[in-house]
Design an enzyme around this catalytic site. Sequence first.
Site, PDB file in Angstrom:
ATOM      1  CE  LYS A   1      -4.129  -1.537   0.262  1.00 41.41           C
ATOM      2  NZ  LYS A   1      -5.034  -1.172  -0.833  1.00 41.41           N
TER       3      LYS A   1
ATOM      4  CE  LYS B   1     -10.636  -4.384  -3.567  1.00 45.08           C
ATOM      5  NZ  LYS B   1      -9.500  -4.392  -4.459  1.00 45.08           N
TER       6      LYS B   1
HETATM    7  O1  LIG Z   1      -6.056  -7.016  -3.739  1.00 45.79           O
HETATM    8  C1  LIG Z   1      -5.337  -7.479  -2.847  1.00 45.79           C
HETATM    9  O2  LIG Z   1      -4.202  -7.902  -3.053  1.00 45.79           O
HETATM   10  C2  LIG Z   1      -5.858  -7.541  -1.408  1.00 45.79           C
HETATM   11  C3  LIG Z   1      -7.116  -6.744  -1.150  1.00 45.79           C
HETATM   12  C4  LIG Z   1      -6.844  -5.261  -1.145  1.00 45.79           C
HETATM   13  O3  LIG Z   1      -5.726  -4.828  -1.375  1.00 45.79           O
HETATM   14  C5  LIG Z   1      -7.926  -4.361  -0.851  1.00 45.79           C
HETATM   15  C6  LIG Z   1      -9.172  -4.816  -0.502  1.00 45.79           C
HETATM   16  C7  LIG Z   1     -10.216  -3.922  -0.145  1.00 45.79           C
HETATM   17  C8  LIG Z   1      -9.990  -2.589  -0.088  1.00 45.79           C
HETATM   18  C9  LIG Z   1      -8.629  -2.036  -0.238  1.00 45.79           C
HETATM   19  O4  LIG Z   1      -8.099  -1.729   1.017  1.00 45.79           O
HETATM   20  C10 LIG Z   1      -7.624  -2.917  -0.954  1.00 45.79           C
HETATM   21  C11 LIG Z   1      -7.476  -2.454  -2.401  1.00 45.79           C
HETATM   22  O5  LIG Z   1      -7.497  -1.262  -2.640  1.00 45.79           O
HETATM   23  O6  LIG Z   1      -7.311  -3.272  -3.303  1.00 45.79           O
HETATM   24 MG   LIG Z   2      -6.737  -1.558  -4.623  1.00 43.76          MG
END
Ligand SMILES: O=C(O)CCC(=O)C1=CC=C[C@@H](O)[C@@H]1C(=O)O
Ligand SMILES: [Mg+2]
EC number: 4.2.1.113
Length: 330
Positions: free
Chosen positions: A147, A257
Amino acid sequence: MNADKFVPQHSALFEFRPYQRRFAKPLITHHGVWDTREGIILRLVDEAGKIGWGEIAPISWFGSETLEQALDFCRQLPNQITSEMILAIPDCLPACQFGFESAIARVRSWEGVENNFTCSGLLSAGEVALQQWKTLWEKGYRTFKWKIGVDAIAKELAIFDTLIHSLPPSAKLRLDANGGLSYAEAKLWLETCDNIQGELPIEIEFLEQPLAVAELAKMLELSRFYRTAIALDESVATLPQIISCYQQGWRGIFVIKPAIVGSPSKLHQFCQQHEIDAVFSSVFETEIGKQAALNLAVKLSRKHRAVGFGVDHFFAQAEVTNPENLWNNL
Ligand SMILES: O=C(O)CCC(=O)C1=CC=C[C@@H](O)[C@@H]1C(=O)O
Ligand SMILES: [Mg+2]
């Protein structure tokens, strides 16, 4: 899109129970601080007594409905629901679309999905990533997502330099800014990633959502100028957004997602008509939502990218994976 050929004609009694799961440490991103994952577990029982599990796991700051809106929707439903009612769930409730459609499609049985996906491990923002990756490496992870867009760029670039020089050459690194960079910062990150890949064997797989959702034109421009790939996430959070970005010319990586994208059958239809480069990603859902999401990924993924589900270490307690036990603990 006429999706009902994907959803078996069915009716079922349904119950729902909200849940909460605290993160071991709050998840800090450009969106802010997230300390508890809240969602809803659905339990559908058809006339033959077969059970179908589903999960509604909203992320309102990604553009899905709020938990309260999902709960209001569940409360106003009759306790006997049909696949027609599920296919009529409006697009403003994508997490509900996913949860109910997954549940009625799985009312037959709960076998875990067989998948041979590799998984990407999520690294927290900041210096903690410099230790976190080692623990995940020992667990077998070879792809990591870190991140960024949280601290000052100078600080993050310094940590990045340490991280990239400590990761083994076979590792892959993804960066996720959650739309938190300025145009100039995005260019600096992409330039840095391009340069470092000229010096080191490590692959920087992509920079995820460098700019805000409204800046698609600039991300399209950047995607044509730098070698390091750009992935959209918040920009393609729901199926209508995926379609819109595709229609506006996006052919880069789509981070999908499933739990908040909307109707699985409608996404399936879109992916059958358009070859997109997709990465499937967690929303920190429970095993119920995760299995439904991976079930979709197995059908839609071209399998050359790790799935972003390496997030279990963000929770304090080990997860209850058996749906019945999970349900009975709520
Ligand atoms: O995508 C991944 O590797 C893990 C999930 C992830 O990073 C996330 C899940 C949900 C919200 C966010 O904080 C974040 C993202 O931004 O992708
Ligand atoms: Mg993301």
